[in-house]
Design a protein around this motif. Structure first.
Motif, PDB file in Angstrom:
ATOM      1  N   GLY A  77      -5.430  -8.532-105.050  1.00 12.11           N
ATOM      2  CA  GLY A  77      -4.585  -7.871-104.061  1.00 12.11           C
ATOM      3  C   GLY A  77      -3.165  -8.383-103.934  1.00 12.11           C
ATOM      4  N   THR A  78      -2.768  -9.294-104.837  1.00 15.67           N
ATOM      5  CA  THR A  78      -1.406  -9.826-104.769  1.00 15.67           C
ATOM      6  C   THR A  78      -0.843  -9.985-106.174  1.00 15.67           C
ATOM      7  N   THR A  79       0.405 -10.374-106.262  1.00 15.04           N
ATOM      8  CA  THR A  79       1.018 -10.660-107.556  1.00 15.04           C
ATOM      9  C   THR A  79       0.805 -12.111-107.963  1.00 15.04           C
ATOM     10  N   PHE A  80       0.088 -12.869-107.147  1.00 17.87           N
ATOM     11  CA  PHE A  80      -0.109 -14.297-107.395  1.00 17.87           C
ATOM     12  C   PHE A  80      -1.436 -14.563-108.083  1.00 17.87           C
ATOM     13  N   SER A  81      -1.500 -15.706-108.744  1.00 21.40           N
ATOM     14  CA  SER A  81      -2.733 -16.086-109.418  1.00 21.40           C
ATOM     15  C   SER A  81      -3.551 -17.091-108.615  1.00 21.40           C
ATOM     16  N   SER A  82      -2.959 -17.636-107.532  1.00 19.43           N
ATOM     17  CA  SER A  82      -3.697 -18.606-106.718  1.00 19.43           C
ATOM     18  C   SER A  82      -3.106 -18.674-105.313  1.00 19.43           C
ATOM     19  N   TRP A  83      -3.895 -19.251-104.395  1.00 18.44           N
ATOM     20  CA  TRP A  83      -3.434 -19.470-103.031  1.00 18.44           C
ATOM     21  C   TRP A  83      -2.226 -20.396-103.030  1.00 18.44           C
ATOM     22  N   ASP A  84      -2.270 -21.454-103.829  1.00 21.58           N
ATOM     23  CA  ASP A  84      -1.146 -22.392-103.876  1.00 21.58           C
ATOM     24  C   ASP A  84       0.138 -21.697-104.315  1.00 21.58           C
ATOM     25  N   GLU A  85       0.035 -20.825-105.295  1.00 25.51           N
ATOM     26  CA  GLU A  85       1.206 -20.090-105.763  1.00 25.51           C
ATOM     27  C   GLU A  85       1.756 -19.185-104.658  1.00 25.51           C
ATOM     28  N   MET A  86       0.873 -18.501-103.966  1.00 28.08           N
ATOM     29  CA  MET A  86       1.283 -17.611-102.867  1.00 28.08           C
ATOM     30  C   MET A  86       1.924 -18.416-101.734  1.00 28.08           C
ATOM     31  N   LEU A  87       1.303 -19.509-101.356  1.00 25.76           N
ATOM     32  CA  LEU A  87       1.815 -20.360-100.291  1.00 25.76           C
ATOM     33  C   LEU A  87       3.155 -20.985-100.669  1.00 25.76           C
ATOM     34  N   ASN A  88       3.276 -21.457-101.890  1.00 26.65           N
ATOM     35  CA  ASN A  88       4.539 -22.061-102.338  1.00 26.65           C
ATOM     36  C   ASN A  88       5.686 -21.056-102.320  1.00 26.65           C
ATOM     37  N   GLU A  89       5.418 -19.824-102.743  1.00 32.46           N
ATOM     38  CA  GLU A  89       6.474 -18.794-102.722  1.00 32.46           C
ATOM     39  C   GLU A  89       6.887 -18.467-101.290  1.00 32.46           C
ATOM     40  N   ALA A  90       5.903 -18.341-100.409  1.00 29.93           N
ATOM     41  CA  ALA A  90       6.208 -18.057 -99.001  1.00 29.93           C
ATOM     42  C   ALA A  90       7.022 -19.194 -98.392  1.00 29.93           C
ATOM     43  N   ASN A  91       6.641 -20.435 -98.684  1.00 32.61           N
ATOM     44  CA  ASN A  91       7.389 -21.591 -98.177  1.00 32.61           C
ATOM     45  C   ASN A  91       8.818 -21.599 -98.707  1.00 32.61           C
ATOM     46  N   SER A  92       8.984 -21.352 -99.993  1.00 34.98           N
ATOM     47  CA  SER A  92      10.323 -21.349-100.601  1.00 34.98           C
ATOM     48  C   SER A  92      11.216 -20.293 -99.969  1.00 34.98           C
ATOM     49  N   LEU A  93      10.677 -19.095 -99.793  1.00 38.82           N
ATOM     50  CA  LEU A  93      11.468 -18.017 -99.193  1.00 38.82           C
ATOM     51  C   LEU A  93      11.806 -18.317 -97.734  1.00 38.82           C
ATOM     52  N   TYR A  94      10.865 -18.908 -97.008  1.00 37.25           N
ATOM     53  CA  TYR A  94      11.121 -19.278 -95.612  1.00 37.25           C
ATOM     54  C   TYR A  94      12.237 -20.312 -95.541  1.00 37.25           C
ATOM     55  N   ILE A  95      12.170 -21.341 -96.371  1.00 38.52           N
ATOM     56  CA  ILE A  95      13.189 -22.393 -96.374  1.00 38.52           C
ATOM     57  C   ILE A  95      14.553 -21.808 -96.722  1.00 38.52           C
ATOM     58  N   GLU A  96      14.597 -20.970 -97.736  1.00 42.81           N
ATOM     59  CA  GLU A  96      15.857 -20.340 -98.139  1.00 42.81           C
ATOM     60  C   GLU A  96      16.456 -19.528 -96.988  1.00 42.81           C
TER      61      GLU A  96
END
Length: 105
Positions: A77-96
């Protein structure tokens, strides 16, 4: 560079510094903020994090869902391959977003 341009640059640099200081340390960011509507519609098949969680094929609370079930749900259901990948992208975008908040460039 015009004086107005230099003034704006200095103001933006001060804002950037302030925003950076505000990001320092540990923060508890609600899932609905981290995985906001824009994030969810861009990277998943869901409109909200709540919808994403409700669609997990498990009766367990989100925190107790097995890694295998969560992995399959993310893969399907996502473009990610793992929870860590999804979480890391969300964190990066939030920080930016927070770092450049209020900067005009």
């Amino acid at each position: 560079m015009k004086k107005n341009g230099i003034d704006q640059l200095l103001k933006d640099l001060k804002t950037l510094e302030k925003n950076g200081k505000n990001l320092n340390g540990e923060h508890k960011i609600p899932a609905e903020v981290l995985f906001n509507h824009k994030f969810m519609t861009k990277y998943t098949n869901f409109d909200s994090f709540e919808e994403f969680v409700e669609a997990i094929p498990s009766d367990e609370e989100f925190e107790n869902v097995s890694d295998e079930i969560l992995q399959e749900h993310i893969s399907n259901g996502t473009t990610f391959s793992s929870w860590d990948e999804m979480l890391n992208e969300a964190n990066s975008l939030y920080i930016e977003t927070q770092l450049f908040k209020g900067i005009k460039f």
